[in-house]
Design an enzyme around this catalytic site. Structure first.
Site, PDB file in Angstrom:
ATOM      1  N   TYR A   1      84.346 -34.109  37.721  1.00  0.00           N
ATOM      2  CA  TYR A   1      82.939 -33.996  37.337  1.00  0.00           C
ATOM      3  C   TYR A   1      82.702 -32.785  36.439  1.00  0.00           C
ATOM      4  CZ  TYR A   1      77.972 -32.990  37.564  1.00  0.00           C
ATOM      5  OH  TYR A   1      76.678 -32.709  37.216  1.00  0.00           O
TER       6      TYR A   1
ATOM      7  N   HIS B   1      69.620 -28.642  28.454  1.00  0.00           N
ATOM      8  CA  HIS B   1      69.056 -28.134  29.690  1.00  0.00           C
ATOM      9  C   HIS B   1      68.146 -26.916  29.464  1.00  0.00           C
ATOM     10  CE1 HIS B   1      71.938 -30.868  31.318  1.00  0.00           C
ATOM     11  NE2 HIS B   1      71.807 -30.463  32.560  1.00  0.00           N
TER      12      HIS B   1
ATOM     13  N   ASN C   1      75.310 -23.660  36.211  1.00  0.00           N
ATOM     14  CA  ASN C   1      75.278 -24.106  37.595  1.00  0.00           C
ATOM     15  C   ASN C   1      75.340 -22.882  38.489  1.00  0.00           C
ATOM     16  OD1 ASN C   1      75.882 -26.192  39.813  1.00  0.00           O
ATOM     17  ND2 ASN C   1      76.089 -27.365  37.921  1.00  0.00           N
TER      18      ASN C   1
ATOM     19  N   TYR D   1      43.732  -2.559  66.526  1.00  0.00           N
ATOM     20  CA  TYR D   1      45.102  -3.009  66.287  1.00  0.00           C
ATOM     21  C   TYR D   1      45.678  -2.508  64.976  1.00  0.00           C
ATOM     22  CZ  TYR D   1      44.810  -6.491  70.086  1.00  0.00           C
ATOM     23  OH  TYR D   1      44.708  -7.120  71.286  1.00  0.00           O
TER      24      TYR D   1
ATOM     25  N   ARG E   1      46.852   0.936  65.967  1.00  0.00           N
ATOM     26  CA  ARG E   1      47.726   1.002  67.138  1.00  0.00           C
ATOM     27  C   ARG E   1      48.973   0.141  66.983  1.00  0.00           C
ATOM     28  NH1 ARG E   1      45.954  -1.880  72.357  1.00  0.00           N
ATOM     29  NH2 ARG E   1      43.992  -1.918  71.214  1.00  0.00           N
TER      30      ARG E   1
ATOM     31  N   PHE F   1      75.604 -24.720  44.741  1.00  0.00           N
ATOM     32  CA  PHE F   1      74.515 -24.347  43.830  1.00  0.00           C
ATOM     33  C   PHE F   1      73.141 -24.495  44.475  1.00  0.00           C
ATOM     34  CE2 PHE F   1      75.910 -28.743  43.071  1.00  0.00           C
ATOM     35  CZ  PHE F   1      74.819 -29.400  43.627  1.00  0.00           C
TER      36      PHE F   1
ATOM     37  N   GLU G   1      70.025 -35.978  42.394  1.00  0.00           N
ATOM     38  CA  GLU G   1      69.675 -34.694  43.009  1.00  0.00           C
ATOM     39  C   GLU G   1      68.367 -34.914  43.766  1.00  0.00           C
ATOM     40  OE1 GLU G   1      69.810 -32.286  39.505  1.00  0.00           O
ATOM     41  OE2 GLU G   1      71.922 -32.758  39.190  1.00  0.00           O
TER      42      GLU G   1
END
Length: 522
Positions: free
Chosen positions: A55, A85, A197, A281, A284, A329, A413
């Site tokens: 791949y 990309h 990646n 609070y 404290r 990834f 994906e």
């Protein structure tokens, strides 16, 4: 002398990554690592020459993983992936974040499981050393298969495309390479995929957030202690004995810090027998609330340190005959703790706003709205509107991005982390938190002035004096936005923490006690 960090050998920490980004430490490739990288690169060449199907080396990407690419086109494939990309949108990320991306990618690739050429890493290291930083849009990553879009933009300059910051200006990468007498890198098989990646976008935002959140945590303790003095609260809840029987380290650290800053306080001594049974609070419970946020910070630090020294691309090359397509990834291991840290940062703002509100109520001997002539003057009424607005904005940002997933890549994906959004949101919350703490500091300094001639301990007195060098006591209305902005600057620049630490050291006080090694930032 500048220290060296050996990529692929030394253990990378958030502090070291930022030191390399700042130029305080120089990252280098030593011969043993270069040999390891070259061996991995050789495995890829063998895969291509033997026509094995792996791949991303001789197949298409994502849903095109079954599409075979011939040997002649394997280099073109890597060139194309960086272009196709590069689809990020929005404003450029901060330069420091982009530099940390480069540094963490080099360290990951230097482990020798990614099949890149030593020359490619050497060019990236040259960019780091020469302060040539790619322009990377902030939006477009879903956090799996890694941070594809931002990493593509990050490495376009390697092939002569995209833009970089160079000598203080944003310029085309091709022109900068020409000016430096260099030619674009010719990527080999697998190199483009190895570059884009990974989780380096998420990771870089996490690294820089750790530094900023640590400063906010330290500042919150200091400002909270100053507010307690202004409100004439008690230090009894910070007694180490009560925290020893509920021993969360973060709680114990904050209690120690508060108790140390309040020791030898004249203000504290003046009301020791006042008859007040207990404080609200937000005074404290500072050890419990601030301490829980410390614990979230520490959890993020632990996981980021693992990721800084991990291999997060795909496929993993063990040898020419042993490659595995996995999911290193995927950003989920960082997405979840980033969302947790976002809530932790927001909570620091929530409790700070409550202390602000208490200081303008006219309680415990303070004038209403922290001004002597309220009526003609609105005094400090309205800055708390700003803290209320920022607190609410932070609450809306606390929805965990990691709780969502939108399938991508035609379903290949089908579960993504959205960790890139988690990382960016954490910074948005810290942006608001720094303003909230600046406003509390404005209020606390004003409140302490009303306790004069009584004084606090040396650390808080030094912090108060430092504030008064920038912002004077208010006797009437003025444009408080200017004060807020000035105090925000010294909060963000870590000046409050620096003054407190330097004063503590000069007075032989240890603000972090035995917890320094665990909760310090390196």
């Amino acid at each position: 002398m500048i220290h060296q960090f050996k990529y692929g050998v030394d253990q990378l920490t958030p502090g070291k990554a930022l030191a390399i980004a700042d130029g305080q430490v120089k990252g280098v490739l030593v011969p043993e690592v270069a040999d390891r990288i070259a061996t991995s690169y050789g495995h890829v060449q063998t895969i291509v020459s033997q026509h094995s199907t792996v791949y991303g080396i001789n197949t298409g990407f994502g849903p095109l993983c079954d599409t075979r690419i011939n040997e002649q086109d394997t280099r073109t494939l890597q060139y194309n992936i960086l272009q196709s990309h590069s689809v990020g949108v929005g404003n450029p990320i901060p330069i420091t974040v982009a530099r940390v991306m480069l540094i963490t990618k080099v360290h990951a690739l230097a482990q020798g499981y990614s099949g890149v050429a030593p020359a490619t890493l050497e060019r990236i290291i040259w960019m780091i050393d020469a302060h040539i930083t790619p322009v990377v849009p902030e939006k477009g990553s879903v956090g799996a298969s890694g941070d594809l879009a931002p990493l593509s933009h990050l490495f376009l300059p390697l092939i002569g495309l995209g833009e970089v910051y160079y000598k203080g200006q944003r310029q085309p990468a091709a022109a900068v390479l020409q000016a430096e007498g260099l030619t674009p890198v010719a990527l080999g098989p697998k190199e483009g995929l190895a570059l884009i990646n990974g989780t380096q976008f998420i990771l870089a935002f996490a690294v820089t957030a750790l530094q900023r959140l640590h400063n906010a945590l330290e500042t919150a303790d200091i400002v909270g202690a100053l507010s307690l003095e202004g409100l004439m609260g008690t230090a009894r809840p910070f007694d180490p004995r009560i925290h020893a029987i509920r021993p969360f380290p973060g709680n114990q650290l904050v209690a120690h810090r508060l108790k140390t800053m309040l020791e030898n306080s004249g203000i504290m001594a003046a009301h020791v027998d006042c008859g007040r049974v207990q404080d609200p609070y937000s005074l404290r419970c500072m050890p419990q609330v601030h301490g829980a946020s410390r614990t979230a910070w520490l959890h993020l630090l632990d996981l980021v340190t693992i990721e800084l020294n991990a291999v997060t691309d795909n496929p993993i090359i063990f040898s020419a005959d042993d490659t595995i397509s996995g999911g290193n990834f995927h950003g989920q291991p960082l997405a979840l703790p980033l969302d947790y840290a976002t809530v932790a940062a927001a909570e620091l703002g929530n409790i700070s706003d409550r202390r602000c509100y208490m200081m303008i109520e006219g309680r415990y001997g303070l004038p209403k709205l922290l001004i002597e002539d309220a009526g003609l003057n609105s005094g400090f009424m309205i800055p708390q509107y700003t803290t209320a607005a920022l607190v609410t904005e932070n609450k809306t940002l606390c929805f965990p991005a990691s709780a969502d997933s939108v399938p991508t890549s035609l379903g290949q994906e089908d579960h993504v982390s959205m960790g890139s959004i988690s990382g960016r949101k954490l910074h948005q919350v810290i942006d608001n938190l720094e303003y909230i703490l600046a406003i509390e500091l404005l209020y606390a300094a004003q409140a302490v002035n009303f306790r004069r001639p009584l004084t606090s301990g040396p650390v808080l007195e030094a912090v108060h004096a430092f504030v008064r060098e920038t912002v004077p006591f208010a006797t009437k209305d003025r444009i408080f936005a200017y004060d807020i902005q000035q105090l925000h600057t010294i909060v963000r620049q870590q000046s409050i923490v620096r003054v407190a630490n330097e004063t503590a050291l000069a007075n032989h006080l240890s603000l972090n006690g035995i917890y320094h090694d665990q909760f310090g930032f390196y």
